[in-house]
Design a protein around this motif. Structure first.
Motif: not given
Length: 348
Positions: A225-231, A237-244
């Motif tokens: 859910l977090i990654m879909r919100i970032v997308r 600024s929150e792309i590092d969360y997806i990369l991790s």
């Protein structure tokens, strides 16, 4: 004797026929009267909405007058069928109106008494009534019932908790995300998409701090859910969360990370993506990352040549295809000639 029985049967048949026709007539009369009543409610409601959204400066409509008018046409606690029909009209109207008028409708709806029709459904036993009641409550912005809906976010029934979670998003916006780590049941993919879409529709301005508060959750659905919100919000600024999470141990988390990554055009992080490439255990996901790397960076000869030496035939062929189509035909030929030489196969 037989003649008397025949007359008796005839009388009974005529009586049943009369009863049947009277019943049909009564039903038709009731139906005609009911349709006329529903049309009156519909026309009156349309006029109320029109006058409220586009008021006459010389003769503005008051909320007290609206309430009196609603009661006059039969919107009363004793006539719940009329109330339910009005609720249906309210929801249908709100879905078709956007912008400032959508917000003004919310104000109007708080003044039209639903006579606790929706909350009565929520308190009912059946899951279907509960789910319908919750949907009506958040569609009509009845925030006074938030505390009763809050415990239902963990309801055992999928549809009840689904509507309760949407209600929290509607009423609380970004603050509703703080409940995500405490959910006991899995949030399905469909529900994740609906939460993100509803959040984006109602709260365009992202609140990154609220999102970061749930980064520590170890639940798979929370990460997705977090990654879909970032997308959806394009939060670079929150792309590092997806990369991790590209090399996460869970397949679904990796799938969500790769899917969301494709919405961003990254250059500086390409080297990191290459470094985690070999850690991904599923070939299909590796192929998706290869496509991303190819589309967002220059051709890295060493990277693709190393992939030619992997044990998986699909990755080999994909790497060879990329090099072959981008001016490195001789490198591919030389590599395979070396492979044939090492295997003892010689061309004459």
């Amino acid at each position: 004797m037989e003649l008397a029985i025949l007359f008796l049967i005839l009388k009974i048949s005529l009586l049943l026929l009369v009863v049947l026709w009277v019943s049909i007539g009564s039903i038709m009369f009731y139906r005609k009267r009911r349709i006329r009543k529903l049309h009156l409610i519909e026309d009156t409601f349309a006029e109320v909405v029109s006058n409220y959204l586009y008021p006459d400066k010389n003769n503005p409509v008051s909320l007290i007058e609206i309430q009196r008018l609603m009661r006059k046409i039969g919107i009363r606690e004793s006539k719940m069928m009329n109330v339910q029909y009005l609720i249906t009209l309210m929801i249908r109207t709100q879905r078709s109106i956007l912008g400032k008028n959508h917000d003004r409708l919310k104000q109007l709806y708080t003044q039209i008494p639903p006579y606790r029709a929706s909350i009565s459904k929520v308190r009912a036993y059946g899951w279907y009534n509960k789910a319908c009641g919750i949907r009506e409550i958040y569609e009509m912005n009845q925030t006074q019932y938030l505390q009763e809906i809050l415990p239902l976010r963990n309801h055992k029934n999928l549809y009840v908790r689904r509507e309760a979670q949407i209600a929290l998003v509607v009423f609380m916006g970004w603050d509703s995300l703080r409940f995500i780590p405490y959910l006991k049941q899995k949030i399905t993919l469909w529900q994740q998409i609906k939460i993100v879409e509803k959040l984006y529709d109602l709260y365009k301005e992202p609140q990154v701090e609220s999102l970061r508060r749930i980064y520590g959750s170890d639940k798979v659905f929370a990460k997705q859910l977090i990654m879909r919100i970032v997308r959806k919000y394009g939060l670079v600024s929150e792309i590092d969360y997806i990369l991790s999470h590209l090399d996460h141990s869970n397949y679904e988390v990796r799938e969500a990370a790769i899917y969301c990554l494709n919405s961003f055009k990254l250059n500086t992080q390409i080297e990191y993506i290459k470094s985690v490439f070999q850690k991904i255990p599923v070939v299909n996901q590796q192929r998706q990352l290869m496509d991303y790397i190819y589309q967002n960076s220059e051709i890295d000869l060493n990277f693709y040549m190393n992939l030619l030496r992997t044990s998986n035939d699909e990755i080999k062929l994909k790497s060879a295809e990329i090099l072959w189509n981008n001016g490195y035909k001789e490198n591919v030929q030389e590599f395979y000639l070396q492979q044939y030489s090492n295997s003892g196969v010689h061309a004459e």
